[in-house]
Design an enzyme around this catalytic site. Sequence first.
Site, PDB file in Angstrom:
ATOM      1  N   LYS B  87      -3.441   3.754  30.600  1.00 33.00           N
ATOM      2  CA  LYS B  87      -3.065   3.357  29.252  1.00 33.00           C
ATOM      3  C   LYS B  87      -2.912   1.849  29.198  1.00 33.00           C
ATOM      4  O   LYS B  87      -2.592   1.247  30.225  1.00 33.00           O
ATOM      5  CB  LYS B  87      -1.789   4.059  28.798  1.00 33.00           C
ATOM      6  N   ASP B 164       3.017  -2.901  25.126  1.00 29.79           N
ATOM      7  CA  ASP B 164       2.591  -2.372  26.427  1.00 29.79           C
ATOM      8  C   ASP B 164       3.608  -1.370  26.960  1.00 29.79           C
ATOM      9  O   ASP B 164       3.258  -0.222  27.229  1.00 29.79           O
ATOM     10  CB  ASP B 164       2.315  -3.493  27.433  1.00 29.79           C
TER      11      ASP B 164
END
Lengths: 304, 304
Positions: B87, B164
Amino acid sequence: MRIALAGIGKIARDQHIPHLAANKRFSVVAAVTGHTPPEGVPGFRTITEMMQAVPDVQAISICTPPRGRLALIEEALEHGLDVMIEKPPAATLSEAEDFVRLAREAGRVLFTTWHSREAAGVEPARAWLAEREIRRVEVNWKEDVRVWHPGQAWIWEPGIGVFDPGINALSVITQILPRPLLLQDAALRFPSNRPAPIAADLSFTDTAGVPVDVFFDFDQRGPQTWDVDVETDGGHLKLSMGASKMFVDGVEQDVGDEPEYARLYRRFADLLDRRESDVDLSPFRHVADAFLIGRRSEVGAFEE
Amino acid sequence: MRIALAGIGKIARDQHIPHLAANKRFSVVAAVTGHTPPEGVPGFRTITEMMQAVPDVQAISICTPPRGRLALIEEALEHGLDVMIEKPPAATLSEAEDFVRLAREAGRVLFTTWHSREAAGVEPARAWLAEREIRRVEVNWKEDVRVWHPGQAWIWEPGIGVFDPGINALSVITQILPRPLLLQDAALRFPSNRPAPIAADLSFTDTAGVPVDVFFDFDQRGPQTWDVDVETDGGHLKLSMGASKMFVDGVEQDVGDEPEYARLYRRFADLLDRRESDVDLSPFRHVADAFLIGRRSEVGAFEE
């Protein structure tokens, strides 16, 4: 086809109402609006109230601003209506994905329209480009927000601004170009007194690496520009006036002059006949990508 | 299963390499990297060079930063590899949609991982919540970027910043909550010297109107917080330490302690056995929506 209109604002009055009146397949039997309904059409505050009073409505065309679309579409689907929606499809991508899923589960027709894709030059341009190798694309979409959206507060909501006309250009190029586009860089210019951009430069490549440079401006005085230029190995294609006119190496081509919304409702009638949906969120996805990776700068205050 | 690793940075060394070494189903036979490959593993500059030298690679796990993922995945698919990706899945949504389509067309397994969904508390929390009525959700995900991403320039690329770690929280709540989430409002705070936000407040509702309030901070000194709190009609659920611990009404529950990446590679092995992809872009879509409709403000400069 007995159709209702939801959201009786500028676009409904300028485009939807006259083109529905001119289309023999549709009859406007009700409106959902907090304002004045079109002349001779009964108005209601909600879809549910409308369906109680006019239970034979079959489809609804939604022209409200993008915020709140999901609730409206959900209500329409619960009453078994087929649905056509003005662009942009929603305020957020998650919301759009959600109503696309709901329409599919309900087995109703959903048409997420992009009116600029119905401009007379779009299909001829797509066909012409399909036989040529594209070298470079440039889009210049520059208009004066004061002229086209006088006093409309929703146009300056976060996520809109110059992307309201800009998404029209994106809907055209995603239709005429043969390969998907990928946003590489973006610059967004925000007026110091507005939470949405007044101008944007977008650098795409297509999946074969062809550069596609896009320039949006919402503060264009004087002549207005809605142009797409494509350089190919077999000459230069130009779409102008919002893709209603097409030129090859400077020579205007005959593409007819059927208005966008005439074609849009013709397409909706076809979709209803075939019980098929037409859903493409890619122009909206490119806008979200531009906000996601775009570098922002502040420019002078916007004065209406 | 002969697997390659692409991108030998911090996350590959901290997590992927040790957990692959501990998993009997996988053998790391090559690396694609511009840096030093893991000890005892041959390194190559490109996937194509790797496939020439080590043609029996079957799958690749991609741990590079999000920019450039599409080209890597396209190359992997051309060589017939199954693909697992760290991811976030890509730099843009359009890019992610594109490689999802390519993998489907190529008939290869694609696993768009969300490592936080493998935290030990996630599945027990989902099961516990499925039997209760949710009243309110609050997420606090607050960490010090200096500790977790020392000197990593990519973390401040446009579109990343506090999202993030934040996207990890979004991957958890989209997994444990029973209904889709819709972003209603967002506030993003940008350091004056960085093009990505250092903090964000997101207000969601789920499709039943339940409020879900999310607070991200990338400038958290002292204790770090990765908590999800859920109020229900049957008590209070808390996930803490990035969902590795679960509490009901303050009492810690036994959820085991299998590490995220151990479970992640166990899941990838299962997907490969079943020849099934696992693709969910919804956490990334929520991030794009936050950038799309978020109101921005500027805060003080970020100093590493």
